[in-house]
Design a protein around this motif. Structure first.
Motif, PDB file in Angstrom:
ATOM      1  N   LEU A 184       0.828  -1.202   0.000  1.00  0.00           N
ATOM      2  CA  LEU A 184       0.000   0.000   0.000  1.00  0.00           C
ATOM      3  C   LEU A 184       0.863   1.253   0.000  1.00  0.00           C
ATOM      4  O   LEU A 184       2.005   1.234   0.465  1.00  0.00           O
ATOM      5  CB  LEU A 184      -0.891   0.034   1.253  1.00  0.00           C
ATOM      6  CG  LEU A 184      -1.784  -1.169   1.516  1.00  0.00           C
ATOM      7  CD1 LEU A 184      -2.438  -1.051   2.881  1.00  0.00           C
ATOM      8  CD2 LEU A 184      -2.832  -1.297   0.427  1.00  0.00           C
ATOM      9  N   GLU A 185       0.281   2.333  -0.487  1.00  0.00           N
ATOM     10  CA  GLU A 185       0.867   3.661  -0.328  1.00  0.00           C
ATOM     11  C   GLU A 185       0.011   4.374   0.705  1.00  0.00           C
ATOM     12  O   GLU A 185      -1.201   4.517   0.526  1.00  0.00           O
ATOM     13  CB  GLU A 185       0.841   4.419  -1.645  1.00  0.00           C
ATOM     14  CG  GLU A 185       1.462   5.797  -1.540  1.00  0.00           C
ATOM     15  CD  GLU A 185       1.371   6.532  -2.861  1.00  0.00           C
ATOM     16  OE1 GLU A 185       0.471   7.383  -2.995  1.00  0.00           O
ATOM     17  OE2 GLU A 185       2.200   6.246  -3.746  1.00  0.00           O
ATOM     18  N   VAL A 186       0.630   4.778   1.797  1.00  0.00           N
ATOM     19  CA  VAL A 186      -0.097   5.424   2.893  1.00  0.00           C
ATOM     20  C   VAL A 186       0.443   6.836   3.074  1.00  0.00           C
ATOM     21  O   VAL A 186       1.654   7.035   3.176  1.00  0.00           O
ATOM     22  CB  VAL A 186       0.052   4.625   4.213  1.00  0.00           C
ATOM     23  CG1 VAL A 186      -0.679   5.322   5.354  1.00  0.00           C
ATOM     24  CG2 VAL A 186      -0.445   3.197   4.035  1.00  0.00           C
ATOM     25  N   THR A 187      -0.468   7.799   3.110  1.00  0.00           N
ATOM     26  CA  THR A 187      -0.101   9.190   3.354  1.00  0.00           C
ATOM     27  C   THR A 187      -0.676   9.597   4.698  1.00  0.00           C
ATOM     28  O   THR A 187      -1.883   9.498   4.922  1.00  0.00           O
ATOM     29  CB  THR A 187      -0.651  10.115   2.249  1.00  0.00           C
ATOM     30  OG1 THR A 187      -0.166   9.653   0.986  1.00  0.00           O
ATOM     31  CG2 THR A 187      -0.198  11.550   2.467  1.00  0.00           C
ATOM     32  N   LEU A 188       0.207  10.024   5.604  1.00  0.00           N
ATOM     33  CA  LEU A 188      -0.204  10.480   6.932  1.00  0.00           C
ATOM     34  C   LEU A 188      -0.231  11.995   6.953  1.00  0.00           C
ATOM     35  O   LEU A 188       0.700  12.640   6.464  1.00  0.00           O
ATOM     36  CB  LEU A 188       0.762   9.974   7.996  1.00  0.00           C
ATOM     37  CG  LEU A 188       0.965   8.461   8.053  1.00  0.00           C
ATOM     38  CD1 LEU A 188       2.017   8.117   9.091  1.00  0.00           C
ATOM     39  CD2 LEU A 188      -0.336   7.759   8.335  1.00  0.00           C
ATOM     40  N   MET A 189      -1.300  12.560   7.508  1.00  0.00           N
ATOM     41  CA  MET A 189      -1.423  13.997   7.641  1.00  0.00           C
ATOM     42  C   MET A 189      -1.246  14.369   9.117  1.00  0.00           C
ATOM     43  O   MET A 189      -2.205  14.316   9.880  1.00  0.00           O
ATOM     44  CB  MET A 189      -2.790  14.478   7.138  1.00  0.00           C
ATOM     45  CG  MET A 189      -2.942  14.475   5.621  1.00  0.00           C
ATOM     46  SD  MET A 189      -2.953  12.869   4.851  1.00  0.00           S
ATOM     47  CE  MET A 189      -4.669  12.556   4.601  1.00  0.00           C
ATOM     48  N   MET A 211       3.439  12.794   5.400  1.00  0.00           N
ATOM     49  CA  MET A 211       4.440  11.735   5.298  1.00  0.00           C
ATOM     50  C   MET A 211       3.844  10.627   4.439  1.00  0.00           C
ATOM     51  O   MET A 211       2.748  10.145   4.718  1.00  0.00           O
ATOM     52  CB  MET A 211       4.780  11.192   6.686  1.00  0.00           C
ATOM     53  CG  MET A 211       5.731  10.036   6.680  1.00  0.00           C
ATOM     54  SD  MET A 211       5.987   9.440   8.377  1.00  0.00           S
ATOM     55  CE  MET A 211       6.970   8.001   8.061  1.00  0.00           C
ATOM     56  N   LYS A 212       4.558  10.227   3.392  1.00  0.00           N
ATOM     57  CA  LYS A 212       4.063   9.185   2.491  1.00  0.00           C
ATOM     58  C   LYS A 212       5.009   7.997   2.568  1.00  0.00           C
ATOM     59  O   LYS A 212       6.229   8.165   2.481  1.00  0.00           O
ATOM     60  CB  LYS A 212       3.988   9.715   1.067  1.00  0.00           C
ATOM     61  CG  LYS A 212       3.313   8.753   0.103  1.00  0.00           C
ATOM     62  CD  LYS A 212       3.297   9.278  -1.319  1.00  0.00           C
ATOM     63  CE  LYS A 212       2.420  10.496  -1.445  1.00  0.00           C
ATOM     64  NZ  LYS A 212       2.268  10.909  -2.867  1.00  0.00           N
ATOM     65  N   VAL A 213       4.435   6.793   2.759  1.00  0.00           N
ATOM     66  CA  VAL A 213       5.242   5.577   2.847  1.00  0.00           C
ATOM     67  C   VAL A 213       4.686   4.486   1.937  1.00  0.00           C
ATOM     68  O   VAL A 213       3.499   4.455   1.622  1.00  0.00           O
ATOM     69  CB  VAL A 213       5.332   5.035   4.298  1.00  0.00           C
ATOM     70  CG1 VAL A 213       5.966   6.053   5.225  1.00  0.00           C
ATOM     71  CG2 VAL A 213       3.980   4.593   4.813  1.00  0.00           C
ATOM     72  N   HIS A 214       5.575   3.613   1.526  1.00  0.00           N
ATOM     73  CA  HIS A 214       5.208   2.377   0.835  1.00  0.00           C
ATOM     74  C   HIS A 214       5.282   1.318   1.927  1.00  0.00           C
ATOM     75  O   HIS A 214       6.325   1.174   2.583  1.00  0.00           O
ATOM     76  CB  HIS A 214       6.219   2.116  -0.277  1.00  0.00           C
ATOM     77  CG  HIS A 214       5.927   0.901  -1.082  1.00  0.00           C
ATOM     78  ND1 HIS A 214       6.456   0.704  -2.326  1.00  0.00           N
ATOM     79  CD2 HIS A 214       5.181  -0.200  -0.850  1.00  0.00           C
ATOM     80  CE1 HIS A 214       6.045  -0.439  -2.816  1.00  0.00           C
ATOM     81  NE2 HIS A 214       5.281  -1.016  -1.925  1.00  0.00           N
ATOM     82  N   ILE A 250       6.752  -0.720   7.199  1.00  0.00           N
ATOM     83  CA  ILE A 250       7.214   0.308   6.262  1.00  0.00           C
ATOM     84  C   ILE A 250       8.334  -0.263   5.408  1.00  0.00           C
ATOM     85  O   ILE A 250       9.359  -0.709   5.938  1.00  0.00           O
ATOM     86  CB  ILE A 250       7.663   1.586   6.996  1.00  0.00           C
ATOM     87  CG1 ILE A 250       6.475   2.221   7.725  1.00  0.00           C
ATOM     88  CG2 ILE A 250       8.296   2.577   6.018  1.00  0.00           C
ATOM     89  CD1 ILE A 250       6.843   3.395   8.624  1.00  0.00           C
ATOM     90  N   ILE A 251       8.127  -0.252   4.105  1.00  0.00           N
ATOM     91  CA  ILE A 251       9.152  -0.722   3.157  1.00  0.00           C
ATOM     92  C   ILE A 251      10.062   0.434   2.770  1.00  0.00           C
ATOM     93  O   ILE A 251      11.273   0.304   2.713  1.00  0.00           O
ATOM     94  CB  ILE A 251       8.486  -1.316   1.897  1.00  0.00           C
ATOM     95  CG1 ILE A 251       7.651  -2.528   2.271  1.00  0.00           C
ATOM     96  CG2 ILE A 251       9.531  -1.663   0.841  1.00  0.00           C
ATOM     97  CD1 ILE A 251       6.761  -3.043   1.160  1.00  0.00           C
ATOM     98  N   LYS A 252       9.440   1.595   2.499  1.00  0.00           N
ATOM     99  CA  LYS A 252      10.217   2.767   2.072  1.00  0.00           C
ATOM    100  C   LYS A 252       9.446   4.033   2.420  1.00  0.00           C
ATOM    101  O   LYS A 252       8.243   4.111   2.221  1.00  0.00           O
ATOM    102  CB  LYS A 252      10.438   2.697   0.561  1.00  0.00           C
ATOM    103  CG  LYS A 252      11.282   3.816   0.007  1.00  0.00           C
ATOM    104  CD  LYS A 252      11.515   3.621  -1.477  1.00  0.00           C
ATOM    105  CE  LYS A 252      12.426   4.714  -2.009  1.00  0.00           C
ATOM    106  NZ  LYS A 252      12.686   4.556  -3.435  1.00  0.00           N
ATOM    107  N   VAL A 253      10.168   5.026   2.913  1.00  0.00           N
ATOM    108  CA  VAL A 253       9.580   6.360   3.137  1.00  0.00           C
ATOM    109  C   VAL A 253       9.706   7.108   1.823  1.00  0.00           C
ATOM    110  O   VAL A 253      10.812   7.272   1.301  1.00  0.00           O
ATOM    111  CB  VAL A 253      10.279   7.099   4.288  1.00  0.00           C
ATOM    112  CG1 VAL A 253       9.724   8.516   4.432  1.00  0.00           C
ATOM    113  CG2 VAL A 253      10.138   6.329   5.598  1.00  0.00           C
ATOM    114  N   LEU A 254       8.580   7.546   1.281  1.00  0.00           N
ATOM    115  CA  LEU A 254       8.566   8.228  -0.009  1.00  0.00           C
ATOM    116  C   LEU A 254       8.698   9.747   0.127  1.00  0.00           C
ATOM    117  O   LEU A 254       9.234  10.413  -0.746  1.00  0.00           O
ATOM    118  CB  LEU A 254       7.281   7.887  -0.769  1.00  0.00           C
ATOM    119  CG  LEU A 254       7.058   6.383  -0.993  1.00  0.00           C
ATOM    120  CD1 LEU A 254       5.675   6.122  -1.575  1.00  0.00           C
ATOM    121  CD2 LEU A 254       8.141   5.815  -1.882  1.00  0.00           C
ATOM    122  N   SER A 255       8.146  10.314   1.191  1.00  0.00           N
ATOM    123  CA  SER A 255       8.279  11.756   1.456  1.00  0.00           C
ATOM    124  C   SER A 255       7.891  12.056   2.885  1.00  0.00           C
ATOM    125  O   SER A 255       7.288  11.276   3.563  1.00  0.00           O
ATOM    126  CB  SER A 255       7.429  12.580   0.501  1.00  0.00           C
ATOM    127  OG  SER A 255       6.052  12.335   0.714  1.00  0.00           O
TER     128      SER A 255
END
Length: 100
Positions: free
Chosen positions: A54-59, A71-74, A95-100
């Motif tokens: 999944l791609e998860v974006t935390l606000m 914060m966006k993570v794969h 968390i596989i990778k932090v995207l931003s």
């Protein structure tokens, strides 16, 4: 993995999250309940597949009148169980990778 096998300290949070399948399906929404270096826990009405990516974006909440960047993570689904019949599920993600 059960709760006793976690090695990273989890920090309780309560921030909105947007959840998208890695194949860029529709967005679902939930709440991030805790966050650690290697994972996070979400509450949502979304039911993922085992090991789904999944791609998860935390606000994160604003502080001092300033809104921090999302914060966006794969992440990969490690567990999912029902909290409230057909309404709310707890999703444990690695968390596989932090995207931003």
């Amino acid at each position: 993995m059960n709760r006793d096998q976690r090695t990273a300290r989890r920090v309780p949070v309560d921030c909105p999250a947007r959840i998208r399948s890695a194949d860029i399906g529709p967005a679902f929404y939930g709440t991030c309940k805790d966050l650690a270096v290697g994972g996070l826990t979400l509450h949502s009405n979304f039911v993922p597949r085992p090991d789904e990516e999944l791609e998860v974006t935390l606000m994160p909440p604003g502080t001092g009148g300033r809104q921090p960047a999302p914060m966006k993570v794969h992440a990969r689904v490690r567990r999912c169980h029902e909290l409230e019949a057909e309404k709310c599920y707890e999703i444990g993600l690695e968390i596989i990778k932090v995207l931003s």
